[in-house]
Design a protein around this motif. Structure first.
Motif, PDB file in Angstrom:
ATOM      1  N   GLY A 117       0.791  -1.210   0.000  1.00 26.02           N
ATOM      2  CA  GLY A 117       0.000   0.000   0.000  1.00 26.02           C
ATOM      3  C   GLY A 117       0.829   1.269   0.000  1.00 26.02           C
ATOM      4  O   GLY A 117       1.781   1.424  -0.768  1.00 26.02           O
ATOM      5  N   ILE A 118       0.485   2.198   0.882  1.00 25.17           N
ATOM      6  CA  ILE A 118       1.158   3.492   0.928  1.00 25.17           C
ATOM      7  C   ILE A 118       2.637   3.338   1.274  1.00 25.17           C
ATOM      8  O   ILE A 118       3.482   4.102   0.802  1.00 25.17           O
ATOM      9  CB  ILE A 118       0.447   4.440   1.933  1.00 25.17           C
ATOM     10  N   SER A 119       2.991   2.327   2.073  1.00 25.60           N
ATOM     11  CA  SER A 119       4.404   2.109   2.415  1.00 25.60           C
ATOM     12  C   SER A 119       5.219   1.782   1.170  1.00 25.60           C
ATOM     13  O   SER A 119       6.360   2.238   1.021  1.00 25.60           O
ATOM     14  CB  SER A 119       4.531   0.972   3.438  1.00 25.60           C
ATOM     15  N   GLY A 120       4.641   1.000   0.267  1.00 23.88           N
ATOM     16  CA  GLY A 120       5.322   0.682  -0.982  1.00 23.88           C
ATOM     17  C   GLY A 120       5.361   1.865  -1.913  1.00 23.88           C
ATOM     18  O   GLY A 120       6.379   2.149  -2.558  1.00 23.88           O
ATOM     19  N   LEU A 121       4.248   2.605  -2.000  1.00 22.46           N
ATOM     20  CA  LEU A 121       4.184   3.759  -2.883  1.00 22.46           C
ATOM     21  C   LEU A 121       5.232   4.798  -2.501  1.00 22.46           C
ATOM     22  O   LEU A 121       5.877   5.397  -3.367  1.00 22.46           O
ATOM     23  CB  LEU A 121       2.786   4.380  -2.818  1.00 22.46           C
ATOM     24  N   LEU A 122       5.429   5.013  -1.206  1.00 25.98           N
ATOM     25  CA  LEU A 122       6.397   6.001  -0.741  1.00 25.98           C
ATOM     26  C   LEU A 122       7.830   5.473  -0.727  1.00 25.98           C
ATOM     27  O   LEU A 122       8.753   6.199  -0.376  1.00 25.98           O
ATOM     28  CB  LEU A 122       6.013   6.479   0.671  1.00 25.98           C
ATOM     29  N   GLY A 123       8.024   4.211  -1.111  1.00 29.00           N
ATOM     30  CA  GLY A 123       9.368   3.647  -1.175  1.00 29.00           C
ATOM     31  C   GLY A 123       9.937   3.256   0.172  1.00 29.00           C
ATOM     32  O   GLY A 123      11.153   3.079   0.306  1.00 29.00           O
ATOM     33  N   LEU A 124       9.059   3.056   1.162  1.00 27.55           N
ATOM     34  CA  LEU A 124       9.522   2.651   2.491  1.00 27.55           C
ATOM     35  C   LEU A 124       9.718   1.146   2.580  1.00 27.55           C
ATOM     36  O   LEU A 124      10.336   0.659   3.530  1.00 27.55           O
ATOM     37  CB  LEU A 124       8.521   3.108   3.557  1.00 27.55           C
TER      38      LEU A 124
END
Length: 347
Positions: free
Chosen positions: A57-64
């Motif tokens: 989700g957002i963690s992947g999108l932000l490159g985390l």
């Protein structure tokens, strides 16, 4: 010759040969797929769109986190059941088990799912599938009953936690390697140790491992992934903040719910940025710039699962026993972990 297409962090697909797809996965190796139903599904827009949906989700999108995708995970689950000898319908079910995942993956659960409901993509799976070519493809190849859409009918694909199943094991292997908890070669050894018991077509079939030390390595790596990412309060905070923005835009009519299935994560994020007001834009900027907050003192949402494994292991006598029975110390370790995570729940 057409270049292989990047399906995700670990995987590429090569469609250059006629009536065949070659899948090259860093964990699973190279596999040529030629069964017509599988080839057509792999080429379908409904499945290929999942290359734009991040597993985290957002963690992947932000490159985390590594940019693992729902497509490579879906194909990985398919390869797992294929490797242990599953029938074709179970292979199809594995390939399609995440077909209805939306942009932002499980973030949408925090935004739109009602209390007590299942995951959004599961609740709306039939609704989404009807809008795609999937029913026609399945019918064309002899699966007109649509049974492979119901993955819970296939024990190798879906099994209640803490047992192994293709869904749970594939994302575990990708993340224990991607997050650095297990070496790639050890993840490959776990695959070699995998077996369907008592047979891949038995009514009560079950995925088991044949090496208890590899099972222990997998189980500990799985808990580490839950601690660091899946059930980490800091990542949960990112999910909650993103979900608040998504919910306000969808409920307010600025973003159509159907766009959850037509836009990639990046495109959906861009759409949100176009539609939010100045406060929403500040919130998005903060998500992008602050990155991962300090988890100290952050609660764990009750929507968050505490994820652990207790893999079934086939011992030399041929019996199948849970890892926690074979290694009692692990049973204590697992129980202590669950209690520690539950203590973080919000009241």
């Amino acid at each position: 010759m057409t270049a292989p297409i990047k399906a995700g962090y670990f995987q590429t697909h090569d469609f250059s040969a006629k009536n065949q797809v070659v899948i090259d996965d860093k964990i699973y190796g190279k596999h040529a797929v030629s069964e017509p139903v599988l080839v057509e599904l792999l080429q379908s827009p409904a499945l290929s769109r999942l290359a734009g949906v991040h597993q985290h989700g957002i963690s992947g999108l932000l490159g985390l986190t590594p940019k693992v995708t729902r497509l490579e995970h879906s194909v990985g689950a398919f390869l797992l059941v294929r490797l242990v000898g599953a029938a074709l319908d179970e292979q199809v079910a594995a390939l399609l088990h995440d077909i209805s995942h939306t942009a932002m993956s499980h973030v949408v659960d925090f935004a739109l799912s009602e209390p007590g409901e299942g995951s959004f993509h599961e609740v709306h799976k039939a609704r989404f599938v009807k809008t795609t070519q999937i029913p026609a493809i399945l019918t064309r190849h002899g699966f007109g009953d649509m049974k492979p859409i119901e993955e819970e009918l296939y024990p190798l694909v879906e099994m209640p936690s803490p047992h192994l199943c293709a869904d749970r094991l594939d994302y575990a292997l990708r993340d224990i390697v991607g997050f650095g908890h297990v070496r790639l070669e050890d993840a490959q050894r776990i695959l070699v140790s995998l077996k369907a018991m008592p047979s891949p077509t038995s009514q009560h079939r079950l995925l088991v491992l044949r090496d208890e030390q590899l099972a222990l390595s997998l189980a500990r790596g799985y808990m580490a992934c839950d601690r660091d990412v899946w059930g980490n309060p800091a990542h949960g905070d990112l999910y909650t903040r993103t979900a608040q923005l998504m919910k306000s835009l969808i409920k307010g009519g600025c973003v159509r719910e159907e766009e959850l299935w037509t836009l990639s994560d990046e495109a959906f994020w861009s759409k949100m940025r176009q539609e939010v007001d100045h406060l929403g834009r500040e919130a998005m900027n903060k998500l992008e710039s602050e990155r991962l907050p300090d988890e100290t003192g952050l609660p764990l949402s009750r929507n968050a699962k505490v994820r652990t494994l207790d893999p079934d292991v086939c011992v030399p006598s041929g019996e199948v026993k849970p890892l926690s029975v074979l290694i009692p110390e692990y049973a204590v370790e697992r129980r202590q972990y669950i209690l520690a995570r539950q203590a973080l729940y919000t009241l």
